[in-house]
Write a protein that holds these residues in place. Structure first.
Motif, PDB file in Angstrom:
ATOM      1  N   GLU A  74       0.822  -1.216   0.000  1.00 35.86           N
ATOM      2  CA  GLU A  74       0.000   0.000   0.000  1.00 35.86           C
ATOM      3  C   GLU A  74       0.857   1.268   0.000  1.00 35.86           C
ATOM      4  O   GLU A  74       0.366   2.344  -0.332  1.00 35.86           O
ATOM      5  CB  GLU A  74      -0.943   0.012   1.202  1.00 35.86           C
ATOM      6  CG  GLU A  74      -0.250   0.040   2.564  1.00 35.86           C
ATOM      7  CD  GLU A  74      -1.245  -0.003   3.719  1.00 35.86           C
ATOM      8  OE1 GLU A  74      -2.035   0.953   3.854  1.00 35.86           O
ATOM      9  OE2 GLU A  74      -1.212  -0.999   4.472  1.00 35.86           O
ATOM     10  N   ILE A  75       2.131   1.158   0.351  1.00 34.71           N
ATOM     11  CA  ILE A  75       2.970   2.361   0.371  1.00 34.71           C
ATOM     12  C   ILE A  75       3.216   2.911  -1.034  1.00 34.71           C
ATOM     13  O   ILE A  75       3.641   4.060  -1.185  1.00 34.71           O
ATOM     14  CB  ILE A  75       4.330   2.116   1.065  1.00 34.71           C
ATOM     15  CG1 ILE A  75       5.211   1.167   0.239  1.00 34.71           C
ATOM     16  CG2 ILE A  75       4.136   1.622   2.487  1.00 34.71           C
ATOM     17  CD1 ILE A  75       6.654   1.104   0.712  1.00 34.71           C
ATOM     18  N   PHE A  76       2.949   2.104  -2.040  1.00 36.46           N
ATOM     19  CA  PHE A  76       3.166   2.558  -3.424  1.00 36.46           C
ATOM     20  C   PHE A  76       1.966   3.316  -3.984  1.00 36.46           C
ATOM     21  O   PHE A  76       2.050   3.883  -5.066  1.00 36.46           O
ATOM     22  CB  PHE A  76       3.503   1.365  -4.316  1.00 36.46           C
ATOM     23  CG  PHE A  76       4.696   0.574  -3.851  1.00 36.46           C
ATOM     24  CD1 PHE A  76       5.917   1.205  -3.624  1.00 36.46           C
ATOM     25  CD2 PHE A  76       4.615  -0.784  -3.625  1.00 36.46           C
ATOM     26  CE1 PHE A  76       7.017   0.489  -3.188  1.00 36.46           C
ATOM     27  CE2 PHE A  76       5.707  -1.517  -3.183  1.00 36.46           C
ATOM     28  CZ  PHE A  76       6.917  -0.868  -2.963  1.00 36.46           C
ATOM     29  N   LEU A  77       0.863   3.312  -3.239  1.00 38.53           N
ATOM     30  CA  LEU A  77      -0.362   3.942  -3.726  1.00 38.53           C
ATOM     31  C   LEU A  77      -0.400   5.425  -3.391  1.00 38.53           C
ATOM     32  O   LEU A  77       0.098   5.857  -2.346  1.00 38.53           O
ATOM     33  CB  LEU A  77      -1.588   3.252  -3.119  1.00 38.53           C
ATOM     34  CG  LEU A  77      -1.711   1.743  -3.373  1.00 38.53           C
ATOM     35  CD1 LEU A  77      -2.927   1.185  -2.650  1.00 38.53           C
ATOM     36  CD2 LEU A  77      -1.772   1.451  -4.856  1.00 38.53           C
ATOM     37  N   GLU A  78      -1.010   6.182  -4.236  1.00 40.71           N
ATOM     38  CA  GLU A  78      -1.111   7.632  -4.037  1.00 40.71           C
ATOM     39  C   GLU A  78      -1.850   7.977  -2.748  1.00 40.71           C
ATOM     40  O   GLU A  78      -1.561   8.966  -2.089  1.00 40.71           O
ATOM     41  CB  GLU A  78      -1.828   8.261  -5.235  1.00 40.71           C
ATOM     42  CG  GLU A  78      -1.836   9.782  -5.222  1.00 40.71           C
ATOM     43  CD  GLU A  78      -2.452  10.370  -6.478  1.00 40.71           C
ATOM     44  OE1 GLU A  78      -2.544  11.608  -6.564  1.00 40.71           O
ATOM     45  OE2 GLU A  78      -2.857   9.590  -7.369  1.00 40.71           O
ATOM     46  N   LYS A  79      -2.798   7.135  -2.358  1.00 39.65           N
ATOM     47  CA  LYS A  79      -3.624   7.410  -1.174  1.00 39.65           C
ATOM     48  C   LYS A  79      -2.927   7.075   0.153  1.00 39.65           C
ATOM     49  O   LYS A  79      -3.485   7.330   1.228  1.00 39.65           O
ATOM     50  CB  LYS A  79      -4.940   6.640  -1.260  1.00 39.65           C
ATOM     51  CG  LYS A  79      -4.786   5.123  -1.219  1.00 39.65           C
ATOM     52  CD  LYS A  79      -6.134   4.433  -1.309  1.00 39.65           C
ATOM     53  CE  LYS A  79      -5.992   2.921  -1.217  1.00 39.65           C
ATOM     54  NZ  LYS A  79      -7.301   2.233  -1.306  1.00 39.65           N
ATOM     55  N   PHE A  80      -1.717   6.486   0.084  1.00 38.24           N
ATOM     56  CA  PHE A  80      -1.019   6.169   1.335  1.00 38.24           C
ATOM     57  C   PHE A  80      -0.733   7.473   2.080  1.00 38.24           C
ATOM     58  O   PHE A  80      -0.028   8.350   1.583  1.00 38.24           O
ATOM     59  CB  PHE A  80       0.281   5.416   1.060  1.00 38.24           C
ATOM     60  CG  PHE A  80       1.014   5.013   2.310  1.00 38.24           C
ATOM     61  CD1 PHE A  80       0.521   3.984   3.107  1.00 38.24           C
ATOM     62  CD2 PHE A  80       2.180   5.649   2.704  1.00 38.24           C
ATOM     63  CE1 PHE A  80       1.190   3.610   4.263  1.00 38.24           C
ATOM     64  CE2 PHE A  80       2.853   5.291   3.857  1.00 38.24           C
ATOM     65  CZ  PHE A  80       2.349   4.259   4.643  1.00 38.24           C
ATOM     66  N   SER A  81      -1.254   7.591   3.304  1.00 38.76           N
ATOM     67  CA  SER A  81      -1.271   8.900   3.983  1.00 38.76           C
ATOM     68  C   SER A  81      -0.267   9.075   5.113  1.00 38.76           C
ATOM     69  O   SER A  81      -0.064  10.197   5.583  1.00 38.76           O
ATOM     70  CB  SER A  81      -2.683   9.168   4.526  1.00 38.76           C
ATOM     71  OG  SER A  81      -3.064   8.135   5.428  1.00 38.76           O
ATOM     72  N   GLN A  82       0.345   7.991   5.587  1.00 42.85           N
ATOM     73  CA  GLN A  82       1.273   8.152   6.714  1.00 42.85           C
ATOM     74  C   GLN A  82       2.609   8.686   6.235  1.00 42.85           C
ATOM     75  O   GLN A  82       3.238   8.116   5.348  1.00 42.85           O
ATOM     76  CB  GLN A  82       1.501   6.815   7.426  1.00 42.85           C
ATOM     77  CG  GLN A  82       2.513   6.941   8.583  1.00 42.85           C
ATOM     78  CD  GLN A  82       2.796   5.635   9.273  1.00 42.85           C
ATOM     79  OE1 GLN A  82       2.082   5.236  10.174  1.00 42.85           O
ATOM     80  NE2 GLN A  82       3.851   4.933   8.845  1.00 42.85           N
TER      81      GLN A  82
END
Length: 289
Positions: A207-215
């Motif tokens: 999920e860290i590769f997704l644009e929506k990753f917020s942390q």
């Protein structure tokens, strides 16, 4: 003449006894040098007790309102990396250095690195050579469900969590970054053993590769001049570390920050200390006046 010998004997005896008493008093003033505290946690996830070496910053007082960032250290036994990494943290937090905020260091003492730091391999030869491997899922569950809650409850902590590790520890960190990225917001990944299972982790999605990753997450990756890995299919440590850095840099999230550091003068045994020192400069850049 007899009186002279008697008096001489008494004088020498009293001098000897006085000297011995003084020596005893001197010995009694010797005290142990305390660097931190040794804590222990009972883990249901691992089915064993784990020793924790804890460095508390100068001025730490459990009754005060002040809270501190936490640095989790893999290979954190006293005869591994706990003492010299705690020293780096202390030095860099001196007010005349002021590179790092005063922090708590949690050294996780090692029991079985191959068991705790590796995921199951598909290579039969490695299964036979290293029969205890493949249980990183339990160790990650230990960190998430037991260790972090234990530290946050017992010590004065902020939400800032850093993890430091090298070699197989770097492999584990990479797995955490891909599978449970929210566990830490700063990663110091040094000479990661990405060769494990023919480098399969480098193909892992996250999920860290997704644009929506917020942390907001900062990743420091370092490697020395280390050469070929212990695998049948030739791999190079420097290449694998660079591939990891490039893979994470390709993330579409604006909250991912990556820095790759190459140390041509260091090898697998010497790189950790200078790499951790450099990581602090990356995480806490000082403005030039």
């Amino acid at each position: 003449m007899n009186k002279f010998f008697i008096l001489s004997f008494l004088f020498l005896s009293s001098t000897f006894i006085f000297g011995q008493n003084n020596k005893s008093k001197t010995t009694e003033t010797v005290k142990p040098f305390v660097l931190g505290v040794i804590d222990e946690i009972q883990s249901k996830e691992l089915g064993e007790n784990r020793i924790l070496n804890i460095y508390l910053p100068e001025g730490y007082n459990p009754k005060d309102a002040e809270k501190y960032p936490v640095i989790y250290l893999l290979d954190g036994s006293a005869n591994e990396d706990f003492i010299h990494i705690s020293g780096l943290v202390q030095f860099n937090s001196f007010e005349w250095i002021n590179q790092v905020p005063k922090s708590i260091v949690v050294g996780i003492a090692t029991v079985d690195r191959r068991r705790d730091f590796t995921f199951p391999t598909t290579l039969e030869k490695d299964k036979k050579r290293f029969p205890t491997t493949g249980h990183s899922d339990k160790f990650i569950a230990f960190i998430e469900k037991e260790l972090q809650p234990f530290i946050d409850k017992k010590y004065k902590t902020t939400s800032s969590k850093t993890i430091i590790g090298q070699s197989l520890g770097g492999l584990l960190q990479t797995e955490i970054l891909f599978k449970k990225p929210f566990l830490f917001n700063k990663y110091v990944i040094v000479s990661p053993s990405l060769w494990w299972d023919n480098g399969s982790l480098l193909n892992q999605d996250s999920e860290i590769f997704l644009e929506k990753f917020s942390q907001h997450t900062e990743i420091y990756i370092a490697v020395g001049k280390e050469g070929l890995t212990p695998t049948e299919i030739p791999r190079v440590m420097e290449v694998d570390a660079n591939l990891l850095a490039e893979k994470v840099k390709a993330s579409k999230s604006k909250n991912i920050k990556v820095y790759f550091d190459y140390f041509p003068a260091e090898n697998h045994g010497t790189i950790l200390h200078p790499a951790v020192a450099n990581s602090f400069k990356f995480f806490y850049p000082q403005s030039k006046e």
